[in-house]
Design an enzyme around this catalytic site. Structure first.
Site, PDB file in Angstrom:
ATOM      1  N   HIS A 120     -12.131  21.057  12.533  1.00  0.00           N
ATOM      2  CA  HIS A 120     -13.085  19.952  12.531  1.00  0.00           C
ATOM      3  C   HIS A 120     -14.022  20.134  13.726  1.00  0.00           C
ATOM      4  O   HIS A 120     -13.879  19.470  14.749  1.00  0.00           O
ATOM      5  CB  HIS A 120     -12.313  18.641  12.615  1.00  0.00           C
ATOM      6  CG  HIS A 120     -13.147  17.403  12.516  1.00  0.00           C
ATOM      7  ND1 HIS A 120     -14.455  17.390  12.073  1.00  0.00           N
ATOM      8  CD2 HIS A 120     -12.845  16.102  12.812  1.00  0.00           C
ATOM      9  CE1 HIS A 120     -14.920  16.166  12.104  1.00  0.00           C
ATOM     10  NE2 HIS A 120     -13.967  15.358  12.547  1.00  0.00           N
ATOM     11  N   CYS A 145     -18.507  12.204  13.687  1.00  0.00           N
ATOM     12  CA  CYS A 145     -17.991  13.302  12.856  1.00  0.00           C
ATOM     13  C   CYS A 145     -18.858  13.590  11.645  1.00  0.00           C
ATOM     14  O   CYS A 145     -18.817  14.692  11.104  1.00  0.00           O
ATOM     15  CB  CYS A 145     -16.568  12.986  12.390  1.00  0.00           C
ATOM     16  SG  CYS A 145     -15.406  12.661  13.733  1.00  0.00           S
ATOM     17  N   CYS A 148     -14.970  10.189   7.584  1.00  0.00           N
ATOM     18  CA  CYS A 148     -14.771   9.088   8.528  1.00  0.00           C
ATOM     19  C   CYS A 148     -15.404   9.459   9.861  1.00  0.00           C
ATOM     20  O   CYS A 148     -15.522  10.642  10.204  1.00  0.00           O
ATOM     21  CB  CYS A 148     -13.291   8.774   8.694  1.00  0.00           C
ATOM     22  SG  CYS A 148     -12.285  10.155   9.295  1.00  0.00           S
TER      23      CYS A 148
END
Length: 391
Positions: free
Chosen positions: A347, A92, A377
């Site tokens: 996201h 990510c 994260c």
């Protein structure tokens, strides 16, 4: 003479729902990223031949996102074929790491102009498809973690349980994200950062739902519970839903990064400078808690404290992550994701790092703040953190 790495410009596409029919689902990811690269060049009237490198983040590097999408996108954007590009994967945090690598290349004197960027088309390249049905771990990892690793949704559940966040607290944070993003959207706060996508007739983020409330979220069922997982984790109450998680998203974003000397030579006024970076590993089962030590480390390296930070961007992969971060750091919640976060704004994995950076720069400018901190994260138990200073 020492140099600094400065941010000259940051842009992003509107975010689209990461499923067929989403506003960006008809756009090839190479072309999506090319629109961002083209915008950075055209907005700043920069000769692309001067770019030393393009570093792009992308998580699912398979199919349409394979074969070095950063290089393909810069060629699609019309850059000279002498400009190189590379694609990286830190899950990510891929494009946040791209920005760190770009800035570090400038700081070390090995480059003068680098574009950091990222893209993910989750409507066209399915999450998890990069494994191609194969085992990504091998015997030695299975031996080290004999009970097996888990998906991020289960990690978010474990965090909610460890810090004892109720379902209502998680849903309240999710509703906050949509409310803040809707206010930012309606006030025009995103206008300066969102750039057009060829063939798409809107600049509005598709994933923001202004009418989201705790009551509307309360009826959603747990998203990650299975009988097998419930047997393995009998104490979990299964509070994570689609509503208090970030949605699958399509998007691209990028940052134009230069040395102070080259920016001055070309007549650019920097918008921010990089102050410090950190990257850490963390428990790959709990997985998403690395933002806590990454924040401590990046503050220490910058010789700053939480009192110095004016804006935080902590990625809202799941509501339990920024809530745990708030609990452990003691940071001011009013400074956290003031324009909403990934629960509302999506996201798009490979794009999220530079998307957060884009929003952070613009929020610092709008608020008159000096320092901004972003942290992300990451799958496998990692986290990046970055501090920038508005110029």
């Amino acid at each position: 003479m020492s140099t600094e790495a400065v941010i000259v410009d940051v842009v992003r596409t509107p975010v689209g729902r990461g499923k067929p029919g989403g506003i960006l689902s008809g756009i090839h990811p190479v072309d999506l990223l090319a629109d961002v690269l083209d915008a950075l060049i055209s907005r700043n009237d920069l000769d692309p031949a001067l770019v030393d490198d393009v570093i792009g983040g992308c998580v699912s590097q398979i199919g349409e996102q394979s074969y070095n999408i950063a290089r393909n996108a810069l060629l699609a954007a019309g850059f000279p074929d002498t400009v190189p590009g590379t694609t990286i994967d830190r899950q990510c945090g891929s494009s946040q790491q791209a920005a760190a690598f770009a800035a570090q290349a400038v700081l070390s004197g090995q480059a003068d102009i680098v574009i950091a960027c990222g893209v993910e088309s989750m409507s066209r390249v399915r999450l998890g498809s990069s494994t191609a049905g194969a085992d990504p771990y091998g015997d030695r990892i299975r031996a080290r973690y004999p009970d097996g690793l888990v998906n991020q949704g289960v990690s978010a559940e474990l965090i909610a349980a460890k810090w004892e966040f109720s379902r209502a607290e998680l849903d309240d944070f999710a509703a906050r994200s949509h409310t803040l993003a809707a206010v930012a959207q309606s006030s025009g706060a995103f206008v300066s950062e969102v750039v057009p996508v060829a063939g798409v007739d809107t600049l509005t983020d598709e994933t923001v739902r202004p009418d989201t409330s705790v009551d509307s979220l309360a009826g959603l069922k747990p998203a990650f519970r299975t009988d097998e997982l419930a047997e393995r984790f009998p104490d979990l109450e299964w509070r994570i839903t689609a509503g208090n998680s970030s949605p699958l998203t399509d998007g691209a974003s990028g940052a134009l990064i230069m040395s102070t000397e080259r920016a001055e030579q070309l007549g650019f006024t920097p918008r921010a400078r990089f102050r410090s970076f950190s990257v850490v590993g963390s428990d790959p089962v709990l997985m998403l808690t690395g933002v806590i030590p990454a924040t401590a480390r990046v503050l220490e390296r910058a010789r700053l404290t939480h009192d110095d930070i004016d804006v935080y961007e902590v990625n809202e992969a799941f509501a339990s992550v920024p809530l745990a971060w708030l609990r452990e750091t003691g940071a001011d919640a009013a400074k956290l994701n003031p324009r909403g976060g990934a629960i509302a704004l999506g996201h798009a994995l490979g794009s999220s790092g530079t998307r957060l950076l884009t929003t952070l720069v613009n929020q610092l400018e709008a608020s008159g703040g000096r320092y901004g901190l972003q942290t992300m994260c990451e799958g496998g138990g990692m986290a990046n953190a970055t501090i920038i200073e508005r110029v």
